[in-house]
Design a protein around this motif. Structure first.
Motif, PDB file in Angstrom:
ATOM      1  N   SER A 243     -15.040  -1.885 -23.183  1.00  0.00           N
ATOM      2  CA  SER A 243     -14.496  -0.650 -23.758  1.00  0.00           C
ATOM      3  C   SER A 243     -15.368   0.515 -23.306  1.00  0.00           C
ATOM      4  O   SER A 243     -16.397   0.332 -22.630  1.00  0.00           O
ATOM      5  N   GLU A 244     -14.973   1.718 -23.697  1.00  0.00           N
ATOM      6  CA  GLU A 244     -15.676   2.905 -23.234  1.00  0.00           C
ATOM      7  C   GLU A 244     -17.010   3.124 -23.921  1.00  0.00           C
ATOM      8  O   GLU A 244     -17.769   4.015 -23.518  1.00  0.00           O
ATOM      9  N   ASP A 245     -17.340   2.351 -24.963  1.00  0.00           N
ATOM     10  CA  ASP A 245     -18.660   2.501 -25.579  1.00  0.00           C
ATOM     11  C   ASP A 245     -19.764   1.840 -24.761  1.00  0.00           C
ATOM     12  O   ASP A 245     -20.941   1.934 -25.112  1.00  0.00           O
ATOM     13  N   LEU A 246     -19.385   1.150 -23.662  1.00  0.00           N
ATOM     14  CA  LEU A 246     -20.327   0.537 -22.721  1.00  0.00           C
ATOM     15  C   LEU A 246     -21.227  -0.501 -23.383  1.00  0.00           C
ATOM     16  O   LEU A 246     -22.338  -0.788 -22.923  1.00  0.00           O
ATOM     17  N   ALA A 247     -20.730  -1.098 -24.446  1.00  0.00           N
ATOM     18  CA  ALA A 247     -21.551  -2.088 -25.161  1.00  0.00           C
ATOM     19  C   ALA A 247     -21.639  -3.404 -24.404  1.00  0.00           C
ATOM     20  O   ALA A 247     -22.709  -4.042 -24.366  1.00  0.00           O
ATOM     21  N   GLU A 248     -20.550  -3.833 -23.783  1.00  0.00           N
ATOM     22  CA  GLU A 248     -20.519  -5.134 -23.108  1.00  0.00           C
ATOM     23  C   GLU A 248     -20.058  -4.932 -21.671  1.00  0.00           C
ATOM     24  O   GLU A 248     -18.915  -4.571 -21.412  1.00  0.00           O
ATOM     25  N   LYS A 249     -20.969  -5.167 -20.742  1.00  0.00           N
ATOM     26  CA  LYS A 249     -20.666  -5.010 -19.330  1.00  0.00           C
ATOM     27  C   LYS A 249     -20.125  -6.318 -18.782  1.00  0.00           C
ATOM     28  O   LYS A 249     -20.701  -7.390 -18.982  1.00  0.00           O
ATOM     29  N   LYS A 250     -19.004  -6.217 -18.026  1.00  0.00           N
ATOM     30  CA  LYS A 250     -18.357  -7.434 -17.514  1.00  0.00           C
ATOM     31  C   LYS A 250     -18.663  -7.682 -16.051  1.00  0.00           C
ATOM     32  O   LYS A 250     -18.496  -8.811 -15.569  1.00  0.00           O
ATOM     33  N   GLY A 251     -19.095  -6.677 -15.305  1.00  0.00           N
ATOM     34  CA  GLY A 251     -19.416  -6.914 -13.911  1.00  0.00           C
ATOM     35  C   GLY A 251     -19.550  -5.636 -13.120  1.00  0.00           C
ATOM     36  O   GLY A 251     -19.319  -4.542 -13.617  1.00  0.00           O
ATOM     37  N   ASP A 252     -19.957  -5.802 -11.845  1.00  0.00           N
ATOM     38  CA  ASP A 252     -20.122  -4.682 -10.926  1.00  0.00           C
ATOM     39  C   ASP A 252     -19.422  -4.990  -9.614  1.00  0.00           C
ATOM     40  O   ASP A 252     -19.327  -6.165  -9.191  1.00  0.00           O
ATOM     41  N   ILE A 253     -18.937  -3.943  -8.985  1.00  0.00           N
ATOM     42  CA  ILE A 253     -18.392  -4.031  -7.631  1.00  0.00           C
ATOM     43  C   ILE A 253     -19.312  -3.190  -6.758  1.00  0.00           C
ATOM     44  O   ILE A 253     -19.308  -1.963  -6.831  1.00  0.00           O
ATOM     45  N   LEU A 254     -20.144  -3.851  -5.959  1.00  0.00           N
ATOM     46  CA  LEU A 254     -21.115  -3.143  -5.133  1.00  0.00           C
ATOM     47  C   LEU A 254     -20.415  -2.597  -3.893  1.00  0.00           C
ATOM     48  O   LEU A 254     -19.722  -3.329  -3.170  1.00  0.00           O
ATOM     49  N   LEU A 255     -20.623  -1.333  -3.640  1.00  0.00           N
ATOM     50  CA  LEU A 255     -19.982  -0.663  -2.517  1.00  0.00           C
ATOM     51  C   LEU A 255     -20.981  -0.483  -1.378  1.00  0.00           C
ATOM     52  O   LEU A 255     -22.176  -0.264  -1.609  1.00  0.00           O
ATOM     53  N   ASP A 256     -20.484  -0.590  -0.151  1.00  0.00           N
ATOM     54  CA  ASP A 256     -21.275  -0.288   1.040  1.00  0.00           C
ATOM     55  C   ASP A 256     -20.339   0.272   2.099  1.00  0.00           C
ATOM     56  O   ASP A 256     -19.145   0.475   1.867  1.00  0.00           O
ATOM     57  N   GLY A 257     -20.885   0.507   3.258  1.00  0.00           N
ATOM     58  CA  GLY A 257     -20.084   1.106   4.316  1.00  0.00           C
ATOM     59  C   GLY A 257     -18.992   0.206   4.852  1.00  0.00           C
ATOM     60  O   GLY A 257     -18.061   0.675   5.527  1.00  0.00           O
ATOM     61  N   ASN A 258     -19.069  -1.112   4.573  1.00  0.00           N
ATOM     62  CA  ASN A 258     -18.059  -2.051   5.076  1.00  0.00           C
ATOM     63  C   ASN A 258     -16.885  -2.223   4.106  1.00  0.00           C
ATOM     64  O   ASN A 258     -15.919  -2.917   4.455  1.00  0.00           O
ATOM     65  N   CYS A 259     -16.980  -1.655   2.923  1.00  0.00           N
ATOM     66  CA  CYS A 259     -15.888  -1.784   1.947  1.00  0.00           C
ATOM     67  C   CYS A 259     -14.728  -0.856   2.335  1.00  0.00           C
ATOM     68  O   CYS A 259     -14.893   0.097   3.100  1.00  0.00           O
ATOM     69  N   CYS A 260     -13.576  -1.180   1.762  1.00  0.00           N
ATOM     70  CA  CYS A 260     -12.408  -0.324   1.994  1.00  0.00           C
ATOM     71  C   CYS A 260     -11.485  -0.413   0.782  1.00  0.00           C
ATOM     72  O   CYS A 260     -11.579  -1.347  -0.017  1.00  0.00           O
ATOM     73  N   VAL A 261     -10.603   0.576   0.681  1.00  0.00           N
ATOM     74  CA  VAL A 261      -9.630   0.625  -0.410  1.00  0.00           C
ATOM     75  C   VAL A 261      -8.254   0.675   0.217  1.00  0.00           C
ATOM     76  O   VAL A 261      -8.010   1.475   1.132  1.00  0.00           O
ATOM     77  N   GLU A 262      -7.372  -0.204  -0.263  1.00  0.00           N
ATOM     78  CA  GLU A 262      -6.015  -0.249   0.268  1.00  0.00           C
ATOM     79  C   GLU A 262      -5.033  -0.155  -0.881  1.00  0.00           C
ATOM     80  O   GLU A 262      -5.216  -0.796  -1.923  1.00  0.00           O
ATOM     81  N   ALA A 263      -4.010   0.674  -0.669  1.00  0.00           N
ATOM     82  CA  ALA A 263      -2.953   0.775  -1.672  1.00  0.00           C
ATOM     83  C   ALA A 263      -2.026  -0.423  -1.567  1.00  0.00           C
ATOM     84  O   ALA A 263      -2.078  -1.215  -0.620  1.00  0.00           O
ATOM     85  N   ARG A 264      -1.121  -0.570  -2.515  1.00  0.00           N
ATOM     86  CA  ARG A 264      -0.233  -1.747  -2.586  1.00  0.00           C
ATOM     87  C   ARG A 264       0.662  -1.849  -1.360  1.00  0.00           C
ATOM     88  O   ARG A 264       0.772  -2.895  -0.736  1.00  0.00           O
ATOM     89  N   HIS A 265       1.257  -0.696  -0.925  1.00  0.00           N
ATOM     90  CA  HIS A 265       2.200  -0.778   0.192  1.00  0.00           C
ATOM     91  C   HIS A 265       1.479  -1.077   1.488  1.00  0.00           C
ATOM     92  O   HIS A 265       1.979  -1.778   2.349  1.00  0.00           O
ATOM     93  N   THR A 266       0.221  -0.604   1.668  1.00  0.00           N
ATOM     94  CA  THR A 266      -0.536  -0.890   2.881  1.00  0.00           C
ATOM     95  C   THR A 266      -0.976  -2.341   2.915  1.00  0.00           C
ATOM     96  O   THR A 266      -0.928  -3.012   3.955  1.00  0.00           O
TER      97      THR A 266
END
Length: 601
Positions: A243-266
């Protein structure tokens, strides 16, 4: 600004707060407590003997900042690693300095909000001590705070406030900035909760490097079910919480120069086999974060938020590829470099001004020498100037005499022109008066003609009434003759005549009434005639008055008068409307009608 510079600012606040008498020095016991607390929050092994060894040559007296800085750099800052919670570090320093400097009276914000503003001040303040924040950074912070509260920035209001600051100061301390925000000078119309939320949003962006945050759906890697998570985007990672109170962290997605973001249609363009599954799950705002080890499937609530998240993550990946810092940190650095450049230009300009001033002084000395030479030349030329002035004065006197003569001639001509103008104005005024008099005379003549027409009408009416009266009198005389004839008849006819007499008396009575009515009408006609005569007399008087005026004005206009009238006949009822000849004709006609019944008998 490096990690060391960021850590020095809160430590400076803490050291200044321990200086109670403002002498610039703090006791060793207080510095031991401060150093121990710093090592604890920054996770550095603390050596209690190092401080004593560092100041072993000094006595037990207080230590200045210059004396404490070598120890701080060598035993604390050189060992620090970026593996501690900076918020806890700032809060420890805030606890030491807020108790002394924070004035909570009349503040609309809580201590937590004041702490966040204090952290923002350390982030935006200049890298010189004592720490201050310049007006440019104040405007940047207040503008972001206003946008975070959903308000509109009023440039004129800030310009008025900036004008109120001292021309030498043009900056604020941390406590003055907290008072400025806490007193609500730039948040009027906003409640305390909105102000607190705005401060928190700016704090998360500038201090915690939270570029974007919000709820989204995430697909699990093991169960493959969709769960709502609170996501926080930082320059190098995406963290998600329950939740937004940041009490319980579930995980991290580490970003670097090799990451990318793709939309659903792509993404589906290369994976058509998975299209039916995605449509079945109904995640139309789906996008993928592809890292080197795994991919994450995330779904936003609408297309707008999906596009915002994709654009924000792509910006972070692009910055990581080129090794650039977060946008707000890069913007802060650019603003500082621009101010430093402007300051260097200002110093260069001041240096240039000093050089110009020196050159100007040299020029002044040269000019003074030249002035002395000119004075000598002026002394030599004074005699020549005196002779020239004497000649000039003579010429001026001659010219002045000529001017006086010409002035007298001009005044005489002006007087003649003025006299001619006055005569012309009098002539035009006289013509205007004559025209006005002629117009009024025409009106009087028109009134007289109208009165004569009215008199003629009344005269004709009176003649008609007299004719009717004469006819009635003739008829009455005939009736009287018939009565006389009836009396001379026999007694037998007397009774019959008596009846006829009564009838005729009735007729005579009716005729007398008609005669009285005619008399009444004649009286009315006479009154009208008198009114017409009065108008005619007034018109005649007006004509005589205008005749006198015309005669007075040198006979320029000749008055047209009506012809003379003959003597009028006077009757029992007033002036007659007919002449003596007409009366003779009427009497003759009446005698003929009177004798006609007698001859008939």
């Amino acid at each position: 600004m490096g990690l060391r510079d960021e850590l020095l600012k809160p430590i400076w606040h803490a050291f200044t707060a321990l200086d109670l008498d403002k002498s610039g020095k703090v006791s060793k016991s207080q510095l031991k407590v401060l150093s121990h607390n710093l090592c604890t929050v920054m996770k550095i092994p603390h050596d209690p003997v190092a401080l004593e060894e560092h100041f072993k040559d000094d006595d037990e007296g207080p230590v200045s900042t210059q004396g404490y800085m070598p120890y701080l750099n060598r035993f604390i800052l050189d060992k620090v690693q970026d593996n501690f919670d900076r918020v806890d570090f700032n809060r420890m320093c805030w606890t030491l300095c807020a108790r002394k400097n924070l004035n909570r009276n009349h503040l609309l914000i809580s201590d937590e909000d004041a702490f966040k503003i204090w952290c923002i001040f350390n982030f935006l303040s200049e890298d010189r001590y004592p720490l201050v924040i310049v007006t440019e950074e104040i405007e940047y912070f207040l503008r972001k705070l206003t946008e975070a509260m959903g308000g509109s920035w009023i440039e004129e209001k800030f310009e008025d406030y900036k004008g109120q600051l001292s021309s030498k100061q043009q900056c604020l301390t941390a406590w003055e900035l907290i008072e400025l925000v806490g007193m609500g000078h730039f948040s009027k119309g906003m409640d305390r909760q909105t102000l607190s939320m705005g401060i928190n949003e700016v704090f998360q962006e500038l201090i915690l490097d939270v570029l974007k945050q919000g709820y989204m759906m995430k697909k699990g890697h093991k169960r493959k079910n969709w769960t709502e998570r609170w996501f926080l985007l930082r320059p190098s990672s995406i963290s998600y919480y329950v939740s937004e109170d940041l009490a319980e962290k579930k995980g991290d997605i580490l970003l670097d120069g090799n990451c990318c973001v793709e939309a659903r249609h792509t993404f589906l363009k290369f994976r058509l086999w998975n299209q039916s599954l995605l449509d079945k799950e109904g995640k139309k705002c789906l996008f993928y974060v592809k890292c080197s080890d795994k991919s994450f499937e995330i779904s936003a609530s609408d297309k707008k938020k999906k596009q915002e998240w994709i654009q924000a993550i792509q910006t972070c990946i692009s910055l990581l590829k080129v090794g650039r810092p977060a946008p707000h940190r890069e913007a802060r650095q650019k603003r500082r470099e621009l101010r430093q450049k402007q300051q260097a230009e200002q110093e260069q300009l001041e240096l240039r001004m000093r050089e110009l001033q020196t050159a100007n002084e040299n020029k002044q000395r040269e000019l003074e020498t030249m002035r002395k030479k000119l004075e000598e030349a002026a002394a030599n030329a004074a005699e020549e100037e005196r002779r020239r002035l004497q000649t000039q004065n003579e010429l001026e006197d001659l010219y002045r005499a000529e001017m006086e003569k010409e002035k007298m001639v001009r005044l005489q001509m002006e007087e003649q022109v003025a006299q001619k103008s006055s005569e012309l104005e009098q002539y035009l005024q006289r013509v205007k008066e004559l025209e006005d008099m002629y117009r009024r005379l025409e009106e009087a003549l028109e009134d007289e003609r109208q009165a004569r027409q009215d008199e003629e009408t009344v005269r004709k009416l009176q003649a008609r009434l007299l004719e009717e009266e004469a006819a009635k009198r003739a008829e009455l005389e005939q009736i009287h003759l018939r009565q006389q004839q009836a009396i001379s008849q026999t007694q037998a006819e007397k009774e019959e005549l008596e009846r006829e007499r009564l009838a005729k008396e009735d007729a005579l009575h009716a005729a007398m009434q008609q005669l009285q009515q005619l008399e009444t009408e004649r009286q009315g006609a006479l009154e009208q005639y008198e009114e017409v005569m009065k108008k005619l007399e007034d018109a005649a008087n007006n004509t005589r008055s205008w005749k006198d005026k015309v005669a007075h004005h040198e006979g320029l206009i000749r008055l047209i008068q009506p012809g003379s009238k003959g003597p009028q006949k006077i009757t029992n009822w007033g002036p007659a409307a007919f002449t003596e000849a007409e009366l003779s004709l009427r009497e003759k006609d009446w005698q003929e009608r009177k004798n006609r019944p007698t001859q008939t008998q």
